[in-house]
Motif scaffolding. Structure first.
Motif, PDB file in Angstrom:
ATOM      1  N   PHE A 111       0.831  -1.214   0.000  1.00  0.00           N
ATOM      2  CA  PHE A 111       0.000   0.000   0.000  1.00  0.00           C
ATOM      3  C   PHE A 111       0.863   1.260   0.000  1.00  0.00           C
ATOM      4  CE2 PHE A 111      -1.699   3.337   2.818  1.00  0.00           C
ATOM      5  CZ  PHE A 111      -2.766   3.774   2.034  1.00  0.00           C
ATOM      6  N   LEU A 112       1.876   1.296   0.846  1.00  0.00           N
ATOM      7  CA  LEU A 112       2.713   2.486   0.970  1.00  0.00           C
ATOM      8  C   LEU A 112       3.472   2.785  -0.322  1.00  0.00           C
ATOM      9  CD1 LEU A 112       4.126   1.954   4.575  1.00  0.00           C
ATOM     10  CD2 LEU A 112       2.384   3.594   3.846  1.00  0.00           C
ATOM     11  N   VAL A 113       4.015   1.736  -0.971  1.00  0.00           N
ATOM     12  CA  VAL A 113       4.771   1.958  -2.207  1.00  0.00           C
ATOM     13  C   VAL A 113       3.826   2.269  -3.367  1.00  0.00           C
ATOM     14  CG1 VAL A 113       6.463   0.985  -3.805  1.00  0.00           C
ATOM     15  CG2 VAL A 113       6.607   0.447  -1.375  1.00  0.00           C
ATOM     16  N   ALA A 114       2.629   1.667  -3.361  1.00  0.00           N
ATOM     17  CA  ALA A 114       1.659   1.909  -4.436  1.00  0.00           C
ATOM     18  C   ALA A 114       1.217   3.365  -4.480  1.00  0.00           C
ATOM     19  CB  ALA A 114       0.441   1.004  -4.265  1.00  0.00           C
ATOM     20  N   LEU A 115       1.343   4.060  -3.372  1.00  0.00           N
ATOM     21  CA  LEU A 115       0.997   5.484  -3.344  1.00  0.00           C
ATOM     22  C   LEU A 115       1.861   6.301  -4.311  1.00  0.00           C
ATOM     23  CD1 LEU A 115       0.543   6.050   0.503  1.00  0.00           C
ATOM     24  CD2 LEU A 115      -1.269   5.982  -1.226  1.00  0.00           C
ATOM     25  N   LEU A 116       3.046   5.757  -4.685  1.00  0.00           N
ATOM     26  CA  LEU A 116       3.960   6.456  -5.585  1.00  0.00           C
ATOM     27  C   LEU A 116       3.569   6.301  -7.045  1.00  0.00           C
ATOM     28  CD1 LEU A 116       7.345   5.488  -3.878  1.00  0.00           C
ATOM     29  CD2 LEU A 116       6.049   7.625  -3.609  1.00  0.00           C
ATOM     30  N   GLY A 117       2.646   5.365  -7.350  1.00  0.00           N
ATOM     31  CA  GLY A 117       2.146   5.204  -8.708  1.00  0.00           C
ATOM     32  C   GLY A 117       3.098   4.504  -9.657  1.00  0.00           C
ATOM     33  N   VAL A 118       2.948   4.803 -10.969  1.00  0.00           N
ATOM     34  CA  VAL A 118       3.694   4.121 -12.026  1.00  0.00           C
ATOM     35  C   VAL A 118       5.202   4.344 -11.886  1.00  0.00           C
ATOM     36  CG1 VAL A 118       4.105   4.019 -14.522  1.00  0.00           C
ATOM     37  CG2 VAL A 118       1.771   4.198 -13.651  1.00  0.00           C
ATOM     38  N   ALA A 177       2.764  -4.162  -9.005  1.00  0.00           N
ATOM     39  CA  ALA A 177       2.417  -3.904 -10.399  1.00  0.00           C
ATOM     40  C   ALA A 177       0.920  -4.053 -10.630  1.00  0.00           C
ATOM     41  CB  ALA A 177       3.183  -4.857 -11.314  1.00  0.00           C
ATOM     42  N   SER A 178       0.350  -5.110 -10.098  1.00  0.00           N
ATOM     43  CA  SER A 178      -1.070  -5.382 -10.314  1.00  0.00           C
ATOM     44  C   SER A 178      -1.945  -4.336  -9.630  1.00  0.00           C
ATOM     45  CB  SER A 178      -1.421  -6.786  -9.799  1.00  0.00           C
ATOM     46  OG  SER A 178      -0.672  -7.761 -10.491  1.00  0.00           O
ATOM     47  N   LEU A 179      -1.571  -3.947  -8.427  1.00  0.00           N
ATOM     48  CA  LEU A 179      -2.361  -2.951  -7.696  1.00  0.00           C
ATOM     49  C   LEU A 179      -2.279  -1.587  -8.381  1.00  0.00           C
ATOM     50  CD1 LEU A 179      -4.139  -2.643  -5.194  1.00  0.00           C
ATOM     51  CD2 LEU A 179      -2.090  -2.006  -3.894  1.00  0.00           C
ATOM     52  N   VAL A 180      -1.086  -1.204  -8.837  1.00  0.00           N
ATOM     53  CA  VAL A 180      -0.927   0.076  -9.535  1.00  0.00           C
ATOM     54  C   VAL A 180      -1.720   0.054 -10.843  1.00  0.00           C
ATOM     55  CG1 VAL A 180       0.724   1.545 -10.775  1.00  0.00           C
ATOM     56  CG2 VAL A 180       1.288   0.667  -8.500  1.00  0.00           C
ATOM     57  N   GLY A 181      -1.661  -1.078 -11.574  1.00  0.00           N
ATOM     58  CA  GLY A 181      -2.411  -1.194 -12.818  1.00  0.00           C
ATOM     59  C   GLY A 181      -3.911  -1.098 -12.596  1.00  0.00           C
ATOM     60  N   MET A 182      -4.399  -1.772 -11.572  1.00  0.00           N
ATOM     61  CA  MET A 182      -5.829  -1.728 -11.260  1.00  0.00           C
ATOM     62  C   MET A 182      -6.270  -0.312 -10.897  1.00  0.00           C
ATOM     63  SD  MET A 182      -7.937  -3.736  -8.256  1.00  0.00           S
ATOM     64  CE  MET A 182      -7.504  -2.541  -6.985  1.00  0.00           C
TER      65      MET A 182
END
Length: 357
Positions: A128-135, A280-285
């Protein structure tokens, strides 16, 4: 975000596939190893298709200047069909994250006797924390971590050959009993279909940053070579010690058999792979959902947190069960959308040639 060139594209594309199922050996064995020596042929076919479709897809994003997953998969302006394709793609990405979380729970339980629910919860908090940074955060993470995973897998394969010999590599027995995959060819096609479905969702927001053809061809071909090397290492390693296949995480069991410390090292490596694939999957979604709703854009952090919580809850179902049922089903569904995407590419190429005249 700056232009993505050959190496970063290669590592990002590989990162779409190197997850819990792939590097643990569970997924590769179910779809290929269980079909005996024909499994090797099946995976060679799969990598060829990964490479061709990957090039086709990134070129499609380049030609159309489109980053919407549903519009890329469906060339016709049919709202319900595009909504279905996008919804299925987003749902599959959700299940991939769920599988990674389940894999982490199984791994930490197997290695350190950490309760599965706790291991999955901590893992999803980090994702969750890293996904906040996006692509941008995803691409940078892959560029740092994927080369290490590929090299380490090759080293473990050599260790397995040295310990158990190579006699069993081409003496695989056919053990498949999954009615959803009646033969190696069907298994290879469904494997490609569901992986590409996830890859499309992940690469859709990435493709717009790859601006030169040479980077597309070089990056995707290099990615295919890396995928082939990793899968070959995993399948042949397990062939030297078939008893490991009975474990929920076969490659961890194999590494532990080689050396207790190596089991822990491979476990850490697998955690990194799971993190890459889940991220990757969470950012893509999330990228797809943000494209479709301004409300999602405004409440991105809240929706991201809720998604992670739902993933954690779903991960308690178990690891192997998700692979054997969910993946083949999505594979069959995905085949139609892959055909649509190829049609879209052919139409886009024709339009590009006409514009050039």
């Amino acid at each position: 975000m700056k232009q993505i060139k050959t190496m970063k594209l290669a590592f990002t594309y590989v990162g779409c596939f190197l997850g819990a199922g792939y590097l643990s050996g569970q997924e590769l064995w179910q779809f290929f190893g269980s079909f005996g020596n024909w499994g090797y042929v099946g995976f060679a076919l799969a990598v060829t298709l990964f490479t061709i479709i990957g090039i086709l897809f990134i070129r499609l994003t380049q030609i159309t200047q489109c980053a919407d997953m549903d519009k890329l998969m469906v060339p016709w302006d049919i709202k319900w069909l595009r909504a279905s394709s996008g919804g299925i793609g987003a749902a599959f990405l959700f299940f991939v994250v769920l599988l990674m979380a389940a894999g982490v729970g199984a791994l930490l339980m197997q290695l350190f006797a950490v309760p599965a629910w706790l291991g999955s919860a901590v893992f999803m908090a980090v994702v969750f924390l890293v996904a906040l940074l996006g692509v941008n955060g995803m691409v940078n993470a892959f560029s740092a971590l994927i080369p290490v995973l590929v090299a380490a897998t090759l080293v473990f394969a050599v260790s397995a050959y040295a310990t158990f010999g190579t006699e069993g590599i081409f003496r695989l027995e056919v053990t498949n009993t999954n009615p959803l995959m009646p033969n190696w060819a069907v298994a290879a096609m469904t494997f490609v279909a569901y992986n590409i479905l996830g890859g499309i969702g992940i690469m859709s927001p990435v493709g717009q940053y790859v601006r030169e053809k040479k980077h597309i061809y070089g990056g995707i071909i290099l990615a295919g070579v890396m995928l082939l090397a990793v899968a070959g290492s995993v399948l042949t390693s397990l062939a030297t010690y078939p008893e490991a296949v009975q474990a929920e995480l076969p490659m961890v069991a194999l590494a532990s058999r080689l050396n207790g410390a190596l089991g822990t090292v491979y476990g850490v490596m697998l955690l990194v792979a799971m993190f890459c694939n889940a991220l990757a999957s969470l950012v893509g979604m999330m990228a797809y959902l943000e494209q479709k709703s301004a409300r999602v854009q405004r409440r991105r952090k809240v929706l991201l947190a809720v998604s992670c919580l739902l993933v954690w809850a779903g991960s308690l179902l178990g690891f192997g069960e998700v692979i054997s049922v969910v993946y083949p089903i999505f594979g069959y569904i995905s085949i139609a959308f892959l055909v649509f995407m190829v049609i879209h590419f052919l139409r886009a190429k024709k339009a590009e040639r006409n514009d050039a005249v």
